[in-house]
Design an enzyme around this catalytic site. Structure first.
Site, PDB file in Angstrom:
ATOM      1  N   HIS A   1      -2.686 -16.761   3.496  1.00  0.00           N
ATOM      2  CA  HIS A   1      -2.580 -16.293   1.827  1.00  0.00           C
ATOM      3  C   HIS A   1      -1.149 -15.698   1.745  1.00  0.00           C
ATOM      4  CE1 HIS A   1      -3.800 -15.447  -1.946  1.00  0.00           C
ATOM      5  NE2 HIS A   1      -3.796 -14.159  -1.932  1.00  0.00           N
TER       6      HIS A   1
ATOM      7  N   SER B   1      -0.350 -13.744  -5.156  1.00  0.00           N
ATOM      8  CA  SER B   1      -1.698 -13.154  -5.235  1.00  0.00           C
ATOM      9  C   SER B   1      -2.252 -12.355  -6.543  1.00  0.00           C
ATOM     10  CB  SER B   1      -2.356 -12.498  -3.826  1.00  0.00           C
ATOM     11  OG  SER B   1      -3.480 -12.238  -3.924  1.00  0.00           O
TER      12      SER B   1
ATOM     13  N   ASP C   1      -4.119 -21.202   3.456  1.00  0.00           N
ATOM     14  CA  ASP C   1      -4.690 -20.090   2.722  1.00  0.00           C
ATOM     15  C   ASP C   1      -6.310 -20.238   2.756  1.00  0.00           C
ATOM     16  OD1 ASP C   1      -5.492 -18.284   0.560  1.00  0.00           O
ATOM     17  OD2 ASP C   1      -3.298 -18.712  -0.365  1.00  0.00           O
TER      18      ASP C   1
END
Length: 199
Positions: free
Chosen positions: A177, A99, A149
């Site tokens: 995610h 991320s 996600d």
């Protein structure tokens, strides 16, 4: 025999950076970054440090500047990682970048690739920012993504892997995610396989 996880601090670009270190000093190295809601402690809690150090890797998890227990730095993100790798004494580590930490990892891999042994973006941020340069990535790359996600749609996994020369990708079925939280055993297995394949 239990794995010892050492907590230390290093100075990089005027910042005080928290690092958790485990595994043999001279082993292949793995550098674990983190997403915006997480920190180095995530990797301790998930068992990643213990599992991969127990498999013979040198594993380092850090709090990125301004996150967790680390202070901020004025250094550009890629240069920060290059200096961090040097200060930690890591020899061409495989960098795991979930991320938010993609914003640190992409410029490092692109502009300081000689210091990187492999790249594992996990539904990373900043893909669009570096889209035109992804073909320049020259290190072994394994893209990881959860199929559920809701932050960065899974369609990004295949397109990212296709843009990076010789990249592979792993999908975590039904995972959100932070896919590694949902399926840590599969995450650890594939990560270990990948690191071993780069050596």
């Amino acid at each position: 025999m239990p794995i010892t996880i050492e907590e230390t601090r290093v100075e990089v670009g005027g910042a005080s950076i928290v690092a958790l270190v485990a595994g043999p000093q001279d082993a292949p190295a793995l550098l674990l970054l983190h997403g915006a809601r997480f920190s180095s402690e995530t990797w301790r809690e998930l068992g990643t440090l213990e599992h991969l150090a127990g498999a013979g890797l040198k594993v380092v998890a850090v709090d990125l500047p301004g996150y967790g227990g680390s202070t901020r730095t004025e250094l550009e993100a890629g240069l920060f990682l290059e200096r961090l790798v040097d200060v930690l004494g890591l020899v061409r580590p495989v960098v795991v970048a979930p991320s938010m930490s993609g914003a640190f990892a992409f410029p490092f891999v692109l502009d300081h690739g000689a210091s990187c042994g492999g790249f594992v973006p996990v539904a990373p941020a900043a893909v669009a920012r570096y889209a035109e340069r992804l073909g320049e990535i020259q290190v072994p790359t394994l893209v990881m993504w959860g199929t559920a996600d809701s932050v960065f749609p899974v369609a990004g996994a295949e397109s990212l892997a296709a843009a990076i020369p010789d990249a592979d990708f792993v999908l975590f079925k039904g995972a959100p995610h932070p896919a590694y939280l949902d399926q840590p055993d599969l995450f650890h297995e594939r990560l270990l396989e990948f690191v071993r394949s780069t050596r």
